[in-house]
Scaffold this motif. Structure first.
Motif, PDB file in Angstrom:
ATOM      1  N   THR A  54      85.576  79.575 -36.170  1.00 45.33           N
ATOM      2  CA  THR A  54      84.482  78.608 -36.218  1.00 45.33           C
ATOM      3  C   THR A  54      85.028  77.224 -36.519  1.00 45.33           C
ATOM      4  O   THR A  54      85.748  77.023 -37.480  1.00 45.33           O
ATOM      5  N   MET A  56      83.680  73.933 -37.620  1.00 43.27           N
ATOM      6  CA  MET A  56      82.472  73.324 -38.142  1.00 43.27           C
ATOM      7  C   MET A  56      82.854  72.313 -39.218  1.00 43.27           C
ATOM      8  O   MET A  56      83.767  72.562 -39.996  1.00 43.27           O
ATOM      9  N   ASP A  57      82.139  71.208 -39.235  1.00 44.82           N
ATOM     10  CA  ASP A  57      82.419  70.215 -40.260  1.00 44.82           C
ATOM     11  C   ASP A  57      81.311  70.234 -41.316  1.00 44.82           C
ATOM     12  O   ASP A  57      80.298  70.916 -41.173  1.00 44.82           O
ATOM     13  N   ASP A  59      79.158  67.976 -42.227  1.00 46.12           N
ATOM     14  CA  ASP A  59      77.859  67.462 -41.783  1.00 46.12           C
ATOM     15  C   ASP A  59      77.052  68.521 -41.037  1.00 46.12           C
ATOM     16  O   ASP A  59      75.836  68.602 -41.199  1.00 46.12           O
ATOM     17  N   SER A  60      77.718  69.343 -40.235  1.00 44.97           N
ATOM     18  CA  SER A  60      77.022  70.417 -39.511  1.00 44.97           C
ATOM     19  C   SER A  60      76.436  71.438 -40.482  1.00 44.97           C
ATOM     20  O   SER A  60      75.312  71.910 -40.300  1.00 44.97           O
ATOM     21  N   ASP A  63      73.458  69.921 -42.172  1.00 48.47           N
ATOM     22  CA  ASP A  63      72.325  69.887 -41.247  1.00 48.47           C
ATOM     23  C   ASP A  63      71.644  71.242 -41.146  1.00 48.47           C
ATOM     24  O   ASP A  63      70.427  71.330 -41.024  1.00 48.47           O
ATOM     25  N   ASN A  64      72.432  72.312 -41.173  1.00 52.09           N
ATOM     26  CA  ASN A  64      71.882  73.657 -41.019  1.00 52.09           C
ATOM     27  C   ASN A  64      71.351  74.252 -42.314  1.00 52.09           C
ATOM     28  O   ASN A  64      70.319  74.913 -42.315  1.00 52.09           O
ATOM     29  N   GLN A 111      86.536  69.575 -42.757  1.00 57.60           N
ATOM     30  CA  GLN A 111      86.495  70.692 -41.800  1.00 57.60           C
ATOM     31  C   GLN A 111      86.453  72.020 -42.547  1.00 57.60           C
ATOM     32  O   GLN A 111      87.236  72.237 -43.476  1.00 57.60           O
TER      33      GLN A 111
END
Length: 131
Positions: A54, A56-57, A59-60, A63-64, A111
């Motif tokens: 995966t 993904m940072d 911020d992602s 957001d989730n 990250q």
């Protein structure tokens, strides 16, 4: 008369099915609006879907999942380690979220690199290496 009633029933069921389909497929869950039990289950489900490859940072994830329940940051030289904790299992219903009730997600320079028990161990190792 019966034929017309059946047509209205069928039309109503079709509209209902269409609305249900749209909500399930296009409505984004908002963790801030969830009850704590629902948010806990949502967090656990999201984290369980993460895979080793995966990308993904931070911020992602924010957001989730929304704001983390706990977060710690450690910086040395040009490397920043941040571990965020999201509650995934209630241990004691006392109104206080503790680290043992959470799953950690470890970020290196923003990250995602690890999650779960390994994230906590790696973060503690990074803390000890700087001392």
């Amino acid at each position: 008369m019966i034929k017309k009633v059946l047509q209205y029933i069928f039309l109503g069921l079709a509209v209902y099915a269409g609305i249900v389909y749209l909500v399930i497929n296009f409505y984004k869950d908002d963790p801030r609006a969830m009850l704590w039990k629902d948010r806990e289950a949502f967090n656990k489900r999201f984290i369980s879907k993460l895979k080793p490859d995966t990308r993904m940072d931070l911020d992602s994830v924010l957001d989730n999942l929304g704001s983390p329940d706990l977060t710690y940051v450690k910086s040395n030289d040009d490397t920043v380690f941040q571990i965020v904790f999201y509650r995934t299992q209630l241990m004691k219903p006392d109104g206080i979220t503790t680290q043992d009730e959470c799953t950690g997600l470890l970020f290196k320079n923003g990250q995602l690199i690890l999650w779960g028990a390994g994230a906590v161990v790696a973060y503690e190792k990074a803390l000890n290496n700087d001392e």
